[in-house]
Write a protein that holds these residues in place. Structure first.
Motif, PDB file in Angstrom:
ATOM      1  N   LEU A 193       0.587  -0.987   0.088  1.00 50.63           N
ATOM      2  CA  LEU A 193      -0.112   0.098   0.049  1.00 50.63           C
ATOM      3  C   LEU A 193       1.212   1.451   0.115  1.00 50.63           C
ATOM      4  O   LEU A 193       0.647   2.122  -0.440  1.00 50.63           O
ATOM      5  N   TRP A 194       2.385   1.411   0.361  1.00 48.76           N
ATOM      6  CA  TRP A 194       2.773   2.323   0.947  1.00 48.76           C
ATOM      7  C   TRP A 194       4.033   2.428  -0.550  1.00 48.76           C
ATOM      8  O   TRP A 194       3.440   3.947  -0.942  1.00 48.76           O
ATOM      9  N   TYR A 195       4.088   1.164  -0.832  1.00 46.20           N
ATOM     10  CA  TYR A 195       4.268   1.748  -2.809  1.00 46.20           C
ATOM     11  C   TYR A 195       3.348   2.195  -3.656  1.00 46.20           C
ATOM     12  O   TYR A 195       3.809   2.651  -4.664  1.00 46.20           O
ATOM     13  N   ALA A 196       2.238   1.605  -3.396  1.00 45.15           N
ATOM     14  CA  ALA A 196       0.622   2.115  -4.461  1.00 45.15           C
ATOM     15  C   ALA A 196       0.781   3.607  -4.356  1.00 45.15           C
ATOM     16  O   ALA A 196       0.212   3.959  -5.170  1.00 45.15           O
ATOM     17  N   LEU A 197       0.919   4.468  -3.165  1.00 48.56           N
ATOM     18  CA  LEU A 197       1.324   5.512  -3.015  1.00 48.56           C
ATOM     19  C   LEU A 197       1.811   6.363  -3.102  1.00 48.56           C
ATOM     20  O   LEU A 197       2.083   7.358  -3.276  1.00 48.56           O
ATOM     21  N   GLY A 198       3.231   5.760  -3.933  1.00 48.55           N
ATOM     22  CA  GLY A 198       4.452   6.531  -4.208  1.00 48.55           C
ATOM     23  C   GLY A 198       5.612   6.050  -3.476  1.00 48.55           C
ATOM     24  O   GLY A 198       6.024   7.096  -3.889  1.00 48.55           O
ATOM     25  N   GLY A 199       5.633   5.447  -2.002  1.00 51.61           N
ATOM     26  CA  GLY A 199       6.592   5.718  -1.677  1.00 51.61           C
ATOM     27  C   GLY A 199       7.024   4.194  -1.800  1.00 51.61           C
ATOM     28  O   GLY A 199       7.707   3.557  -2.754  1.00 51.61           O
ATOM     29  N   TRP A 246       2.589  -5.513 -16.719  1.00 50.43           N
ATOM     30  CA  TRP A 246       2.981  -4.452 -15.484  1.00 50.43           C
ATOM     31  C   TRP A 246       1.394  -3.828 -15.473  1.00 50.43           C
ATOM     32  O   TRP A 246       1.692  -2.979 -14.617  1.00 50.43           O
ATOM     33  N   LEU A 247       1.012  -3.600 -16.737  1.00 55.21           N
ATOM     34  CA  LEU A 247      -0.068  -2.791 -16.845  1.00 55.21           C
ATOM     35  C   LEU A 247      -1.671  -2.570 -16.225  1.00 55.21           C
ATOM     36  O   LEU A 247      -2.038  -1.583 -15.331  1.00 55.21           O
ATOM     37  N   TRP A 248      -1.497  -4.164 -15.951  1.00 53.80           N
ATOM     38  CA  TRP A 248      -2.720  -4.257 -15.430  1.00 53.80           C
ATOM     39  C   TRP A 248      -2.435  -4.247 -14.048  1.00 53.80           C
ATOM     40  O   TRP A 248      -3.640  -3.675 -12.602  1.00 53.80           O
ATOM     41  N   ARG A 249      -0.577  -4.097 -13.484  1.00 49.96           N
ATOM     42  CA  ARG A 249      -0.378  -3.858 -12.047  1.00 49.96           C
ATOM     43  C   ARG A 249      -1.020  -2.404 -11.794  1.00 49.96           C
ATOM     44  O   ARG A 249      -1.052  -1.774 -10.005  1.00 49.96           O
ATOM     45  N   HIS A 250      -0.600  -1.817 -12.791  1.00 42.52           N
ATOM     46  CA  HIS A 250      -0.563   0.238 -12.726  1.00 42.52           C
ATOM     47  C   HIS A 250      -1.427   0.458 -12.576  1.00 42.52           C
ATOM     48  O   HIS A 250      -1.981   1.227 -11.661  1.00 42.52           O
ATOM     49  N   GLY A 251      -3.002  -0.705 -13.218  1.00 41.52           N
ATOM     50  CA  GLY A 251      -4.225  -0.538 -12.886  1.00 41.52           C
ATOM     51  C   GLY A 251      -4.491  -0.504 -11.701  1.00 41.52           C
ATOM     52  O   GLY A 251      -5.628   0.281 -10.772  1.00 41.52           O
ATOM     53  N   LEU A 252      -4.274  -1.155 -11.037  1.00 47.83           N
ATOM     54  CA  LEU A 252      -4.171  -1.837  -9.539  1.00 47.83           C
ATOM     55  C   LEU A 252      -3.748  -0.533  -8.362  1.00 47.83           C
ATOM     56  O   LEU A 252      -4.989  -0.292  -7.860  1.00 47.83           O
ATOM     57  N   ARG A 253      -2.523  -0.021  -8.396  1.00 53.40           N
ATOM     58  CA  ARG A 253      -1.878   0.713  -8.424  1.00 53.40           C
ATOM     59  C   ARG A 253      -3.154   2.324  -8.162  1.00 53.40           C
ATOM     60  O   ARG A 253      -3.945   3.593  -7.619  1.00 53.40           O
ATOM     61  N   THR A 254      -3.045   2.349  -9.503  1.00 53.91           N
ATOM     62  CA  THR A 254      -4.265   3.788  -9.614  1.00 53.91           C
ATOM     63  C   THR A 254      -5.447   3.875  -9.108  1.00 53.91           C
ATOM     64  O   THR A 254      -5.929   5.160  -7.983  1.00 53.91           O
ATOM     65  N   THR A 255      -6.042   2.663  -9.288  1.00 53.12           N
ATOM     66  CA  THR A 255      -7.495   1.986  -8.450  1.00 53.12           C
ATOM     67  C   THR A 255      -7.226   2.464  -6.587  1.00 53.12           C
ATOM     68  O   THR A 255      -8.088   3.091  -5.979  1.00 53.12           O
ATOM     69  N   PHE A 256      -5.995   2.525  -6.093  1.00 46.13           N
ATOM     70  CA  PHE A 256      -5.794   2.518  -4.650  1.00 46.13           C
ATOM     71  C   PHE A 256      -5.885   4.088  -4.281  1.00 46.13           C
ATOM     72  O   PHE A 256      -5.832   4.492  -3.401  1.00 46.13           O
ATOM     73  N   LEU A 257      -4.980   4.888  -5.822  1.00 47.22           N
ATOM     74  CA  LEU A 257      -5.098   6.074  -5.612  1.00 47.22           C
ATOM     75  C   LEU A 257      -6.576   6.997  -5.447  1.00 47.22           C
ATOM     76  O   LEU A 257      -6.775   7.995  -5.225  1.00 47.22           O
ATOM     77  N   VAL A 258      -7.303   6.913  -7.067  1.00 42.77           N
ATOM     78  CA  VAL A 258      -7.917   6.901  -6.789  1.00 42.77           C
ATOM     79  C   VAL A 258      -9.717   6.820  -6.815  1.00 42.77           C
ATOM     80  O   VAL A 258     -10.478   7.685  -5.884  1.00 42.77           O
ATOM     81  N   TYR A 275      -5.031   9.818 -16.929  1.00 42.79           N
ATOM     82  CA  TYR A 275      -3.565   9.832 -17.272  1.00 42.79           C
ATOM     83  C   TYR A 275      -2.831   9.757 -16.773  1.00 42.79           C
ATOM     84  O   TYR A 275      -1.751   9.698 -16.823  1.00 42.79           O
ATOM     85  N   SER A 276      -3.332   8.712 -15.645  1.00 41.01           N
ATOM     86  CA  SER A 276      -2.092   7.304 -15.087  1.00 41.01           C
ATOM     87  C   SER A 276      -1.970   6.533 -16.446  1.00 41.01           C
ATOM     88  O   SER A 276      -0.328   6.257 -16.095  1.00 41.01           O
ATOM     89  N   PHE A 277      -2.643   5.677 -16.897  1.00 46.36           N
ATOM     90  CA  PHE A 277      -1.907   5.724 -18.057  1.00 46.36           C
ATOM     91  C   PHE A 277      -1.690   5.864 -19.341  1.00 46.36           C
ATOM     92  O   PHE A 277      -0.422   5.701 -19.531  1.00 46.36           O
ATOM     93  N   ALA A 278      -2.045   7.667 -19.573  1.00 46.10           N
ATOM     94  CA  ALA A 278      -0.812   7.710 -20.533  1.00 46.10           C
ATOM     95  C   ALA A 278       0.469   8.216 -19.978  1.00 46.10           C
ATOM     96  O   ALA A 278       1.516   8.251 -21.063  1.00 46.10           O
ATOM     97  N   PHE A 279       1.366   8.468 -18.425  1.00 45.73           N
ATOM     98  CA  PHE A 279       2.242   8.460 -17.998  1.00 45.73           C
ATOM     99  C   PHE A 279       2.524   6.901 -17.507  1.00 45.73           C
ATOM    100  O   PHE A 279       3.409   7.179 -16.532  1.00 45.73           O
ATOM    101  N   ALA A 280       2.194   5.942 -17.682  1.00 45.41           N
ATOM    102  CA  ALA A 280       2.149   4.918 -17.428  1.00 45.41           C
ATOM    103  C   ALA A 280       3.638   4.224 -17.655  1.00 45.41           C
ATOM    104  O   ALA A 280       4.159   4.132 -16.082  1.00 45.41           O
ATOM    105  N   GLU A 281       4.371   4.182 -18.476  1.00 46.89           N
ATOM    106  CA  GLU A 281       5.922   4.092 -18.702  1.00 46.89           C
ATOM    107  C   GLU A 281       6.530   5.304 -17.697  1.00 46.89           C
ATOM    108  O   GLU A 281       7.507   4.781 -17.276  1.00 46.89           O
ATOM    109  N   GLU A 282       6.438   6.395 -17.202  1.00 49.14           N
ATOM    110  CA  GLU A 282       7.008   7.501 -16.878  1.00 49.14           C
ATOM    111  C   GLU A 282       7.288   7.359 -15.573  1.00 49.14           C
ATOM    112  O   GLU A 282       7.987   7.292 -14.768  1.00 49.14           O
ATOM    113  N   ASN A 283       5.811   6.814 -15.034  1.00 50.67           N
ATOM    114  CA  ASN A 283       6.096   5.909 -14.030  1.00 50.67           C
ATOM    115  C   ASN A 283       6.597   5.658 -14.029  1.00 50.67           C
ATOM    116  O   ASN A 283       7.481   5.227 -12.072  1.00 50.67           O
ATOM    117  N   ALA A 284       6.654   3.969 -14.410  1.00 54.74           N
ATOM    118  CA  ALA A 284       7.585   3.135 -13.964  1.00 54.74           C
ATOM    119  C   ALA A 284       8.640   3.216 -14.256  1.00 54.74           C
ATOM    120  O   ALA A 284       9.556   3.005 -13.416  1.00 54.74           O
TER     121      ALA A 284
END
Length: 132
Positions: A14-20, A39-51, A82-91
């Protein structure tokens, strides 16, 4: 990578999903997290914990239900867009936070894709281009 590295526990994830940043012992897992086939599904799950929590909170605001649902829908659409538009940059940012060089994620994903495509091509050639 043939084996999956040690996963973080729920509180650390959860800390990691929030950006820690995770401890050094999870460094390999972070690389796996942002370079695996999912990796994109995982990114989507992390985004869900934010929005998700924010959207749920907006449902509790006073006002007509249609307006609140519209607000939540718009927030989710914009948030995921916006989350998926910048998914690679976020990774790449997650990897650099954990000590990897910028571009490592893209390089690892490209190598895995090339390997998978080479395997597909070899099977195609073996099946349909057999010498007569």
């Amino acid at each position: 990578m043939s084996r999956t590295p040690r996963r973080p526990g729920p509180h650390r994830w959860l800390w990691y999903a929030l950006g820690g940043r995770l401890p050094e012992s999870y460094r390999e897992w972070v690389l796996h997290d942002v370079t695996s086939k999912t990796w994109l599904w995982r990114h989507g799950l992390r985004t869900t914990f934010l929005v998700g929590p924010l959207s749920a909170l907006w449902l509790l605001l006073p006002g007509p239900l249609g307006l609140r649902l519209s607000l939540v829908l718009l927030a989710l659409l914009v948030g995921y867009f916006y989350s998926f538009a910048f998914a690679e940059e976020n990774a790449e940012h997650r990897l650099s936070k954990h000590g990897y060089d910028y571009g490592t994620g893209k390089r690892v994903r490209a190598a895995a894709k090339a390997e998978a495509e080479a395997d597909i091509r070899a099977r195609y050639l073996a099946r349909y281009r057999q010498p007569e």
